[in-house]
Design a protein around this motif. Structure first.
Motif, PDB file in Angstrom:
ATOM      1  N   LEU A  84      54.575  39.692  48.908  1.00 55.93           N
ATOM      2  CA  LEU A  84      55.629  39.450  47.932  1.00 55.93           C
ATOM      3  C   LEU A  84      55.988  40.708  47.160  1.00 55.93           C
ATOM      4  CD1 LEU A  84      54.384  36.084  46.421  1.00 55.93           C
ATOM      5  CD2 LEU A  84      56.524  36.410  47.617  1.00 55.93           C
ATOM      6  N   GLY A  85      55.073  41.655  47.163  1.00 58.39           N
ATOM      7  CA  GLY A  85      55.302  42.873  46.414  1.00 58.39           C
ATOM      8  C   GLY A  85      55.165  42.706  44.921  1.00 58.39           C
ATOM      9  N   ILE A  86      54.349  41.760  44.478  1.00 52.61           N
ATOM     10  CA  ILE A  86      54.136  41.616  43.042  1.00 52.61           C
ATOM     11  C   ILE A  86      52.730  42.070  42.699  1.00 52.61           C
ATOM     12  CG2 ILE A  86      55.784  39.749  42.692  1.00 52.61           C
ATOM     13  CD1 ILE A  86      53.489  37.798  42.811  1.00 52.61           C
ATOM     14  N   GLU A  87      52.586  42.515  41.470  1.00 49.17           N
ATOM     15  CA  GLU A  87      51.257  42.888  41.012  1.00 49.17           C
ATOM     16  C   GLU A  87      50.850  41.936  39.912  1.00 49.17           C
ATOM     17  OE1 GLU A  87      48.864  46.776  39.400  1.00 49.17           O
ATOM     18  OE2 GLU A  87      50.728  47.012  40.503  1.00 49.17           O
ATOM     19  N   ILE A  88      49.644  41.394  40.004  1.00 49.26           N
ATOM     20  CA  ILE A  88      49.221  40.408  39.010  1.00 49.26           C
ATOM     21  C   ILE A  88      48.765  41.138  37.758  1.00 49.26           C
ATOM     22  CG2 ILE A  88      48.643  38.741  40.775  1.00 49.26           C
ATOM     23  CD1 ILE A  88      45.690  39.359  40.135  1.00 49.26           C
ATOM     24  N   PRO A  89      48.796  40.457  36.618  1.00 49.43           N
ATOM     25  CA  PRO A  89      48.397  41.108  35.363  1.00 49.43           C
ATOM     26  C   PRO A  89      46.942  41.557  35.418  1.00 49.43           C
ATOM     27  CG  PRO A  89      49.413  38.976  34.954  1.00 49.43           C
ATOM     28  CD  PRO A  89      49.212  39.077  36.406  1.00 49.43           C
ATOM     29  N   PRO A  90      46.608  42.643  34.700  1.00 48.99           N
ATOM     30  CA  PRO A  90      45.226  43.165  34.748  1.00 48.99           C
ATOM     31  C   PRO A  90      44.187  42.140  34.329  1.00 48.99           C
ATOM     32  CG  PRO A  90      46.624  44.510  33.311  1.00 48.99           C
ATOM     33  CD  PRO A  90      47.506  43.498  33.923  1.00 48.99           C
ATOM     34  N   ARG A  91      44.529  41.300  33.358  1.00 53.67           N
ATOM     35  CA  ARG A  91      43.551  40.312  32.917  1.00 53.67           C
ATOM     36  C   ARG A  91      43.201  39.350  34.058  1.00 53.67           C
ATOM     37  NH1 ARG A  91      41.353  38.649  28.162  1.00 53.67           N
ATOM     38  NH2 ARG A  91      40.792  36.458  27.984  1.00 53.67           N
ATOM     39  N   ALA A  92      44.202  38.987  34.835  1.00 56.17           N
ATOM     40  CA  ALA A  92      43.945  38.099  35.968  1.00 56.17           C
ATOM     41  C   ALA A  92      43.049  38.779  36.994  1.00 56.17           C
ATOM     42  CB  ALA A  92      45.266  37.692  36.604  1.00 56.17           C
ATOM     43  N   GLN A  93      43.286  40.084  37.193  1.00 60.22           N
ATOM     44  CA  GLN A  93      42.416  40.815  38.126  1.00 60.22           C
ATOM     45  C   GLN A  93      40.968  40.786  37.657  1.00 60.22           C
ATOM     46  OE1 GLN A  93      44.101  44.690  38.088  1.00 60.22           O
ATOM     47  NE2 GLN A  93      45.800  44.162  39.446  1.00 60.22           N
ATOM     48  N   GLN A 153      45.655  31.392  41.849  1.00 59.55           N
ATOM     49  CA  GLN A 153      46.991  30.968  42.227  1.00 59.55           C
ATOM     50  C   GLN A 153      47.692  32.202  42.713  1.00 59.55           C
ATOM     51  OE1 GLN A 153      49.569  28.651  39.676  1.00 59.55           O
ATOM     52  NE2 GLN A 153      47.809  28.426  38.362  1.00 59.55           N
ATOM     53  N   ILE A 154      48.728  31.989  43.496  1.00 58.30           N
ATOM     54  CA  ILE A 154      49.508  33.148  43.898  1.00 58.30           C
ATOM     55  C   ILE A 154      50.208  33.664  42.648  1.00 58.30           C
ATOM     56  CG2 ILE A 154      51.425  33.915  45.303  1.00 58.30           C
ATOM     57  CD1 ILE A 154      50.468  31.715  47.279  1.00 58.30           C
ATOM     58  N   GLY A 155      49.889  34.879  42.278  1.00 60.95           N
ATOM     59  CA  GLY A 155      50.459  35.440  41.054  1.00 60.95           C
ATOM     60  C   GLY A 155      49.493  35.487  39.902  1.00 60.95           C
ATOM     61  N   GLY A 156      48.241  35.136  40.125  1.00 64.30           N
ATOM     62  CA  GLY A 156      47.293  35.239  39.017  1.00 64.30           C
ATOM     63  C   GLY A 156      46.187  34.214  39.126  1.00 64.30           C
ATOM     64  N   SER A 158      44.545  30.451  37.340  1.00 54.70           N
ATOM     65  CA  SER A 158      45.113  29.248  36.749  1.00 54.70           C
ATOM     66  C   SER A 158      44.569  28.955  35.357  1.00 54.70           C
ATOM     67  CB  SER A 158      44.867  28.057  37.664  1.00 54.70           C
ATOM     68  OG  SER A 158      43.520  28.004  37.998  1.00 54.70           O
ATOM     69  N   PHE A 159      43.759  29.820  34.818  1.00 58.00           N
ATOM     70  CA  PHE A 159      43.263  29.553  33.466  1.00 58.00           C
ATOM     71  C   PHE A 159      43.119  30.873  32.732  1.00 58.00           C
ATOM     72  CE2 PHE A 159      39.776  30.053  36.372  1.00 58.00           C
ATOM     73  CZ  PHE A 159      39.024  31.027  35.763  1.00 58.00           C
ATOM     74  N   ASN A 160      43.146  30.803  31.431  1.00 60.06           N
ATOM     75  CA  ASN A 160      42.867  31.984  30.632  1.00 60.06           C
ATOM     76  C   ASN A 160      41.598  31.727  29.840  1.00 60.06           C
ATOM     77  OD1 ASN A 160      43.076  34.397  29.416  1.00 60.06           O
ATOM     78  ND2 ASN A 160      45.173  34.116  28.709  1.00 60.06           N
ATOM     79  N   LEU A 161      40.917  32.799  29.488  1.00 66.77           N
ATOM     80  CA  LEU A 161      39.682  32.638  28.714  1.00 66.77           C
ATOM     81  C   LEU A 161      40.005  32.799  27.238  1.00 66.77           C
ATOM     82  CD1 LEU A 161      37.261  34.841  30.812  1.00 66.77           C
ATOM     83  CD2 LEU A 161      37.516  32.391  30.883  1.00 66.77           C
ATOM     84  N   ASP A 162      39.572  31.820  26.424  1.00 63.23           N
ATOM     85  CA  ASP A 162      39.734  32.018  24.981  1.00 63.23           C
ATOM     86  C   ASP A 162      38.458  32.633  24.408  1.00 63.23           C
ATOM     87  OD1 ASP A 162      37.976  29.934  24.872  1.00 63.23           O
ATOM     88  OD2 ASP A 162      39.493  28.416  24.477  1.00 63.23           O
ATOM     89  N   LYS A 163      38.477  32.864  23.097  1.00 56.10           N
ATOM     90  CA  LYS A 163      37.355  33.547  22.434  1.00 56.10           C
ATOM     91  C   LYS A 163      36.041  32.815  22.642  1.00 56.10           C
ATOM     92  CE  LYS A 163      38.278  37.211  19.779  1.00 56.10           C
ATOM     93  NZ  LYS A 163      39.681  37.223  19.324  1.00 56.10           N
ATOM     94  N   GLU A 280      48.645  38.301  29.650  1.00 50.67           N
ATOM     95  CA  GLU A 280      48.954  37.148  30.489  1.00 50.67           C
ATOM     96  C   GLU A 280      48.009  37.103  31.687  1.00 50.67           C
ATOM     97  OE1 GLU A 280      51.250  34.510  30.419  1.00 50.67           O
ATOM     98  OE2 GLU A 280      50.998  35.118  28.341  1.00 50.67           O
ATOM     99  N   VAL A 281      47.907  35.935  32.310  1.00 54.52           N
ATOM    100  CA  VAL A 281      47.095  35.851  33.516  1.00 54.52           C
ATOM    101  C   VAL A 281      47.913  35.389  34.706  1.00 54.52           C
ATOM    102  CG1 VAL A 281      44.924  35.463  32.351  1.00 54.52           C
ATOM    103  CG2 VAL A 281      46.355  33.517  32.930  1.00 54.52           C
ATOM    104  N   LEU A 282      49.200  35.156  34.519  1.00 52.25           N
ATOM    105  CA  LEU A 282      49.971  34.591  35.627  1.00 52.25           C
ATOM    106  C   LEU A 282      51.383  35.166  35.604  1.00 52.25           C
ATOM    107  CD1 LEU A 282      49.630  32.455  37.841  1.00 52.25           C
ATOM    108  CD2 LEU A 282      50.542  30.777  36.269  1.00 52.25           C
TER     109      LEU A 282
END
Lengths: 361, 308, 127
Positions: A84-93, A153-156, A158-163, A280-282
């Motif tokens: 797709l040529g997209i780069e996922i956000p660093p946090r998702a990586q 998920q494609i693009g990141g 599916s969850f983010n980590l809170d504090k 962001e994660v996605l």
């Protein structure tokens, strides 16, 4: 050598929980050789993947393996994102890498337990699996699934980590570190384990190259390969870690390599939690993938996982090819089954860390 | 007549031994579970397992000798129960005679031989492998065990368990004079019971279930019972030979000390089985003949010199 | 001393284990504690669902079915026995109508009995 008999091992046998059938020729207590049959868990996942769309495939490919499920989806998602040529956000990586390392810890602890069980140390087995449960608990708490995490998920992710979750992960990892340190001390100094595994079926570095074996088995024979360092997916290019190798190539060397890799992975988890950027994660990914080909490799707990993806521009992939590390390791088993004793069969088979589900797909 | 039947069937005969055997199995499993940080089975689990096994279908592969296969566990069970009859429980021994130690040792080795034959008659590949291994193991542990157990008899100048006990009442527990003999006897007992780390004949990941792979239902239940009763008889024997305490005034106190000693023995057995890895059969043979036998002979020599 | 401790490391580990309470639970009698984020039974907010069918399209296990009679008249059926509890439907849903609770899904010998109609909307003029 007259009374040569063949004993069947698998597909139902207390030694192997994996569906793999082996006929081992023995004479008294000596093993003469063996042959094997594969394909008991062939599910046709590569073909199934061609009939589903890219989003459904993330969840299908998670079912390739029951132990290293996350690394398969990670590799697949990176392949689709490359197309797709997209780069996922660093946090998702970073979250993907965190899950990969937790998975490596759980896979290696599982293996150490199984090895100990096969040489008659059921206590170490139980303690190793108890420690492994902490790593599974983290993954369950952040992703919602104990084994099938469905984190990618494609693009990141599916969850983010809170504090609170980040704090929970940090404290659980530090608890896990004390437990694992104790366990690894036991494993590394236990004379009984040492006596049973040292010098059993050593594999030379030439043989490793000949059979294209990868992962901890190759590293235990002195072949210095690790895709996290040699061909890193992000964010491994920003992380510092040691690649563990050992020269001997026997079951004991494999034990030591896996034990130290567990330590190294715990350190990596700490580094990842420290360096994890915010954000962001996605990112939104289109459903249709432009035509093209992508090859992504990554380092699973058992070695190199290889994904080839071809797209013809529709919603479904035209071809998904998966190569898993176990297949090459399986091909080496008959060569290893010469000149050992019946009592060493479990050590040899367990020492490889088979995952027949991966190999059959 | 009534009294003899009571001795034979209730105490210290069949019922008592079987109950103790089941209790041993429960304690052993519970301790193992605690070592492994598990909850462990409830107290009635061994009995429940027995009942469940009895309700199962009983079949053997084609070509197996049904008669012999059914006879072997019963023979072993009667042998170990008879052996248990001659062992004093807390100093109480209704049917003791000079030379009963030799009878006990003979009866105790019947199950091992029956185990071997069971592997041969039940025709499975793993059974034959396990049977052969059990015989190999028998040759490795039996000699040091016999030599180690003859130590107390030589010191007491009597081949009866009661005689050894009364000698200990004067001299003190024999473990003080022959700790080495006690350790060797423990190793021999572990080998006899085929427990970890000497569970070579029934190592699950190597030969599946050993000789008993093809056994099901009531026959398997009887085999389990044989192992448990054999364990408890062996523990009673070792306590009597090495740890006999002078008779107390109150019989309850004597029984309490006896019970405590047996519990300690079970603790030792469970700990060893969870701490050591299984040996290979060549490692066991090396251990038996190069280390255990010379040590046992040394112990006997010391005992003989003490007696002179 | 250090060597001795290393030699008996397993022994000291099991002695520690003897003192500590067991880590396993007697499951049917003790309730399991599941994390907040656990993907369990599927719940739906009937107010938000419009019957667009995105969840049905992305479901990898054919666990959802949309029976549509007209634009405002549809049924969303969930087959728990087919469902893989992967969470894709809640990700795919644009209106956040479908989600997971952290309750376990009970086992049954009759999977047909578990089938639930998550959302049934009759046309208001007819109903």
């Amino acid at each position: 050598m007259q009374n040569r008999i063949s004993i069947p091992i698998g597909p139902q046998h207390p030694l192997l929980k994996e569906p793999l059938s082996m006929m081992i020729d023995i004479s008294g207590e000596k093993v003469l050789g063996g042959s094997m049959r594969l394909g008991y868990v062939h599910r046709g996942i590569e073909r199934l993947a061609e009939q589903r769309n890219y989003i459904q495939n993330v969840l299908l490919i998670e079912r390739v393996c029951g132990i290293c499920s996350h690394v398969h989806t990670t590799t697949y998602c990176y392949a689709v994102e490359a197309l797709l040529g997209i780069e996922i956000p660093p946090r998702a990586q970073y979250i993907r890498a965190l899950m990969c390392e937790l998975e490596r810890i759980h896979s290696h602890l599982l293996w150490l337990g199984i090895l100990a069980k096969h040489v008659g140390l059921e206590t170490i087995f139980m303690h190793a699996w108890h420690d492994r449960e902490s790593s599974l608990d983290i993954m369950e708490a952040i992703s919602g699934g104990r084994v099938s995490h469905a984190a990618n998920q494609i693009g990141g992710v599916s969850f983010n980590l809170d504090k609170a979750q980040a704090e929970m992960i940090r404290s659980t990892i530090s608890n896990l570190r004390t437990q694992v340190e104790g366990l690894l001390n036991v494993i590394e100094t236990e004379p009984a384990l040492h006596a049973r595994t040292q010098g059993v079926a050593p594999v030379s570095a030439e043989m490793i190259r000949q059979y294209c074996v990868v992962g901890p088995i190759a590293r235990a024979s002195g072949v210095d390969i690790d895709l996290r360092r040699d061909d890193p997916l992000p964010p491994y290019d920003q992380l510092e870690f040691k690649v563990i190798t050992h020269a001997d190539g026997d079951a004991w060397a494999r034990t030591l390599v896996r034990a130290q890799e567990t330590r190294e992975s715990l350190n990596l988890c700490d580094t990842i939690m420290r360096d994890m950027p915010d954000g962001e994660v996605l990112v939104r990914a289109p459903r249709k993938v432009p035509p093209g080909e992508a090859i992504i490799r990554s380092e699973a707990p058992r070695g190199e996982v290889f994904y080839y993806l071809r797209s013809d521009g529709s919603e479904n992939p035209a071809r998904v090819k998966i190569r898993t590390p176990t297949l090459s390791a399986l091909s080496m088993i008959p060569a290893q089954l010469a000149a050992i004793q019946v009592a060493d069969i479990p050590v040899v088979l367990a020492g490889i860390d088979l995952c027949v589900a991966c190999a059959d797909r | 007549m009534i009294e003899e039947l009571f001795f034979l069937l209730v105490f210290p005969g069949m019922t008592f031994q079987v109950v103790c055997g089941l209790g041993f199995e429960w304690l052993d499993r519970k301790l193992l579970a605690m070592f492994q940080r598990r909850v462990g089975p409830p107290w009635y689990q061994p009995l429940a397992d027995m009942i469940k096994l009895f309700s199962k279908e009983d079949l053997l592969p084609k070509g197996a000798n049904e008669m012999v296969a059914a006879f072997l566990p019963l023979l072993s069970l009667s042998a170990v129960l008879t052996a248990g009859l001659y062992i004093p429980i807390a100093g109480f021994s209704p049917v003791s005679f000079e030379g009963d130690l030799i009878v006990i040792l003979f009866l105790m080795s019947v199950p091992t031989l029956a185990y071997y034959v069971a592997g041969i008659v039940s025709v499975g590949i793993y059974s034959i492998l396990g049977g052969g291994r059990s015989l190999l193991q028998f040759f490795s542990y039996e000699v040091p065990l016999l030599i180690a157990l003859s130590g107390p008899a030589i010191l007491a100048r009597s081949w009866s368990v009661s005689g050894v006990m009364s000698a200990q009442a004067g001299l003190g527990p024999f473990i003080l004079f022959q700790p080495l003999g006690f350790v060797l006897a423990m190793v021999g007992l572990i080998g006899k019971l085929k427990r970890d780390p000497l569970d070579i004949p029934k190592a699950k990941s190597e030969v599946v279930g050993g000789s008993l792979t093809e056994f099901t239902g009531a026959k398997l239940a009887f085999w389990h019972l044989v192992m448990n009763v054999q364990a408890i008889v062996g523990i009673f024997l070792l306590v009597n030979l090495f740890l006999a305490w002078p008779q107390m005034l109150h019989p309850l106190l004597t029984a309490g000390i006896f019970l405590a000693q047996c519990l300690i023995m079970i603790l030792i057995l469970s700990t060893t089985s969870s701490v050591f890895a299984r040996l290979r059969i060549d490692q066991l043979a090396g251990l038996g003949w190069r280390i255990l036998v010379p040590l046992a002979l040394l112990q006997v020599a010391v005992v003989i010199l003490m007696g002179v | 001393m250090e060597r001795l401790k290393k030699r008996f490391s397993l022994l000291s580990a099991i002695i520690d284990a003897l003192i500590e309470p067991p880590e396993t639970v007697g499951y049917p009698f003790t309730k399991l504690e599941l994390p907040e984020t656990y993907r369990g039974a599927i719940v739906i907010d009937p107010e938000k669902c419009t019957g667009c069918g995105l969840c049905v399209r992305d479901c990898p296990a054919q666990g959802l079915e949309l029976v549509k009679k007209s634009r405002h008249e549809f049924k969303l059926i969930h087959y728990p026995a087919r469902c893989a509890y992967c969470g894709q439907c809640s990700i795919s849903c644009r209106r956040k109508a479908i989600s997971h609770s952290n309750q376990l899904v009970g086992s049954t010998s009759n999977p047909e009995a578990l089938v639930v109609v998550l959302k049934e909307k009759e046309d208001e003029e007819q109903g």
